[in-house]
Design an enzyme around this catalytic site. Structure first.
Site, PDB file in Angstrom:
ATOM      1  N   CYS A   1       4.359   9.228   0.091  1.00 45.05           N
ATOM      2  CA  CYS A   1       2.955   9.604   0.020  1.00 45.05           C
ATOM      3  C   CYS A   1       2.759  10.560  -1.151  1.00 45.05           C
ATOM      4  O   CYS A   1       3.484  11.541  -1.279  1.00 45.05           O
ATOM      5  CB  CYS A   1       2.530  10.281   1.325  1.00 45.05           C
ATOM      6  SG  CYS A   1       0.859  10.921   1.247  1.00 45.05           S
TER       7      CYS A   1
ATOM      8  N   HIS B   1       8.979   7.120   7.986  1.00 45.40           N
ATOM      9  CA  HIS B   1       9.576   7.201   6.644  1.00 45.40           C
ATOM     10  C   HIS B   1      11.051   7.549   6.834  1.00 45.40           C
ATOM     11  O   HIS B   1      11.449   8.118   7.854  1.00 45.40           O
ATOM     12  CB  HIS B   1       8.831   8.231   5.792  1.00 45.40           C
ATOM     13  CG  HIS B   1       7.502   7.712   5.308  1.00 45.40           C
ATOM     14  ND1 HIS B   1       7.296   7.261   4.029  1.00 45.40           N
ATOM     15  CD2 HIS B   1       6.329   7.529   5.956  1.00 45.40           C
ATOM     16  CE1 HIS B   1       6.038   6.842   3.904  1.00 45.40           C
ATOM     17  NE2 HIS B   1       5.429   6.993   5.060  1.00 45.40           N
TER      18      HIS B   1
ATOM     19  N   ASN C   1       9.114   4.282   3.157  1.00 45.63           N
ATOM     20  CA  ASN C   1       9.079   3.863   4.558  1.00 45.63           C
ATOM     21  C   ASN C   1      10.418   3.256   4.911  1.00 45.63           C
ATOM     22  O   ASN C   1      11.163   2.809   4.044  1.00 45.63           O
ATOM     23  CB  ASN C   1       8.020   2.760   4.743  1.00 45.63           C
ATOM     24  CG  ASN C   1       6.626   3.234   4.459  1.00 45.63           C
ATOM     25  OD1 ASN C   1       6.155   3.158   3.335  1.00 45.63           O
ATOM     26  ND2 ASN C   1       5.968   3.728   5.481  1.00 45.63           N
TER      27      ASN C   1
ATOM     28  N   HIS D   1       5.456   4.703  12.631  1.00 46.30           N
ATOM     29  CA  HIS D   1       5.385   4.602  11.160  1.00 46.30           C
ATOM     30  C   HIS D   1       6.397   5.628  10.632  1.00 46.30           C
ATOM     31  O   HIS D   1       6.064   6.792  10.411  1.00 46.30           O
ATOM     32  CB  HIS D   1       3.952   4.915  10.713  1.00 46.30           C
ATOM     33  CG  HIS D   1       3.707   4.900   9.241  1.00 46.30           C
ATOM     34  ND1 HIS D   1       3.038   3.886   8.593  1.00 46.30           N
ATOM     35  CD2 HIS D   1       4.038   5.780   8.265  1.00 46.30           C
ATOM     36  CE1 HIS D   1       2.949   4.159   7.295  1.00 46.30           C
ATOM     37  NE2 HIS D   1       3.556   5.306   7.069  1.00 46.30           N
TER      38      HIS D   1
ATOM     39  N   ARG E   1       0.831  -1.217   0.000  1.00 41.95           N
ATOM     40  CA  ARG E   1       0.000   0.000   0.000  1.00 41.95           C
ATOM     41  C   ARG E   1       0.866   1.269   0.000  1.00 41.95           C
ATOM     42  O   ARG E   1       1.033   1.922  -1.025  1.00 41.95           O
ATOM     43  CB  ARG E   1      -0.951  -0.036   1.211  1.00 41.95           C
ATOM     44  CG  ARG E   1      -2.076   0.980   1.163  1.00 41.95           C
ATOM     45  CD  ARG E   1      -1.692   2.374   1.563  1.00 41.95           C
ATOM     46  NE  ARG E   1      -1.131   2.462   2.913  1.00 41.95           N
ATOM     47  CZ  ARG E   1      -0.575   3.565   3.394  1.00 41.95           C
ATOM     48  NH1 ARG E   1      -0.489   4.665   2.655  1.00 41.95           N
ATOM     49  NH2 ARG E   1      -0.074   3.586   4.621  1.00 41.95           N
ATOM     50  N   ASP E   2       1.490   1.566   1.130  1.00 44.81           N
ATOM     51  CA  ASP E   2       2.296   2.797   1.202  1.00 44.81           C
ATOM     52  C   ASP E   2       3.453   2.715   0.202  1.00 44.81           C
ATOM     53  O   ASP E   2       3.834   3.704  -0.423  1.00 44.81           O
ATOM     54  CB  ASP E   2       2.853   2.965   2.630  1.00 44.81           C
ATOM     55  CG  ASP E   2       3.086   4.412   3.023  1.00 44.81           C
ATOM     56  OD1 ASP E   2       3.071   5.274   2.131  1.00 44.81           O
ATOM     57  OD2 ASP E   2       3.299   4.679   4.217  1.00 44.81           O
TER      58      ASP E   2
END
Ligand code: HMG
Ligand code: MG
Length: 309
Positions: free
Chosen positions: A243, A212, A252, A210, A18-19
């Site tokens: 993002c 990055h 990430n 989370h 996803r990310d």
């Protein structure tokens, strides 16, 4: 630094599908995404954020969310949370078989507007019907807060804003809040200040990191978080990601880098580093570039040397 307070076991939430992929410029086929997810599951990742039920006009790369859900490898103990920004996304996720979703907002008003076209308050207005529907359907909901250590538009973000949004997500029944350093600007110093503030009010087992890795601080930030008893971290195989609504944000923290560091600390993850490196090689080949992960690059270079001996 003493490692005595560190948790014995860490849960990794793999967000690569996803990310990691949401910001890829060229389309990534559903088959490649499913190959990636299969590799991650084989490596022992048990929570894999599979896709996002967001507007395909906003994030074209996630337009195949339902097809991804239909092809997921189903095994006992495997969880596949998906992003849902509003009831429309939640209903589509439910119809596609999702058992767990994640809602997302921010500690920065400007980022919230750019990312989801609404204010923070409006994002919570969108969450209310999701939470009600999730309760009826027995679906677990995770909450994300973006920009906890800085915003690409507003710069520094006050700690009390992060605390307020995190507490609000828990109050509406999110089982956990994932704290997004969306643009990877945090340092061990600012991470420590963040957890000094949050952990005074919220139990560590309700929080996840989370990070990055834009400024190369993600691993030290995770190490700092471990000292506060944080035992859940989001990461992305091969360091994929960024993002689309966060200019300059890179991937990430790489799952391989996290697992290698945790292995060195004797902290259990249940993940096989070797199999993870295979998966990093698979997705990096598919995307036509080397993994961003230093650990994956070192492990692949060592394999090449050993094959030539
Ligand atoms: P909007 O334009 O304000 O929505 O977008 P709307 O309700 O006015 O609807 C506009 C159109 O979108 C309509 O279609 C809707 O049907 C459709 P039209 O009539 O024009 O053909 N629509 C949808 N379609 C599919 N799925 C949906 C959906 N909702 C509306 N769920 C919206 C608002 C939230 C939908 C939009 O802004 C959006 O999709 N944003 C997603 C942004 C995103 O995915 N960002 C990346 C993920 S967050 C992230 O990466 C941060 C994180 O990793 C943590 C960190 O690092 O900080 C989690
Ligand atoms: Mg993110």
């Amino acid at each position: 630094m003493s490692t005595k307070a560190f948790p014995e076991r860490v849960r990794i939430v793999e967000v690569g599908p996803r990310d990691g992929l949401q910001n890829e410029k060229s389309p990534v086929s559903t088959a490649i995404k499913l190959g990636l997810i299969e590799g991650l599951a084989n490596a022992g990742l048990s929570v894999i954020e599979a896709t996002a039920f967001v507007s395909p006009k906003w994030v074209p790369q996630m337009a195949d969310a339902a097809a991804v859900m239909a092809g997921l490898p189903l095994r006992t103990g495997l969880r596949y949370p998906v992003l849902t920004p509003n009831l429309k996304g939640f209903e589509a996720a439910l119809a596609a078989g999702a058992k767990e979703v994640a809602i997302f907002t921010a500690a920065s008003e400007t980022f919230c507007e750019k990312n989801t076209n609404c204010s923070i308050d409006e994002s919570f207005a969108r969450f209310a019907p999701i939470m009600a529907a999730a309760r009826d359907a027995g679906v677990a909901v995770r909450g994300y807060v973006s920009c906890v250590l800085g915003c690409p538009f507003e710069g520094d973000i006050a700690l009390d804003r992060v605390l307020a949004v995190s507490e609000r997500l828990l109050a509406i029944d999110c089982y956990e809040v994932s704290l997004g350093d969306t643009i990877g600007v945090g340092t061990p110093g600012s991470t420590a200040r963040l957890f000094d503030s949050l952990c005074a009010r919220i139990p560590a087992d309700k929080l996840a990191g989370h990070f990055h890795d834009t400024w190369g601080q993600a691993l030290p930030n995770i190490l700092t978080s471990l000292g506060y008893g944080i035992a859940t971290f989001d990461s992305s195989v091969a360091g994929l990601g960024g993002c689309p609504y966060s200019p300059g944000a890179s991937g990430n923290v790489a799952t391989e880098d996290v697992v290698y560091m945790l292995n060195g600390l004797g902290i259990e993850t249940g993940v096989s580093l070797d199999a993870l490196v295979d998966t990093a090689a698979f997705i990096s080949d598919a995307l036509g570039r080397a993994p961003a992960s230093r650990v994956a690059r070192a492990a692949l270079a060592r394999r090449l040397r050993q094959a030539g001996e």
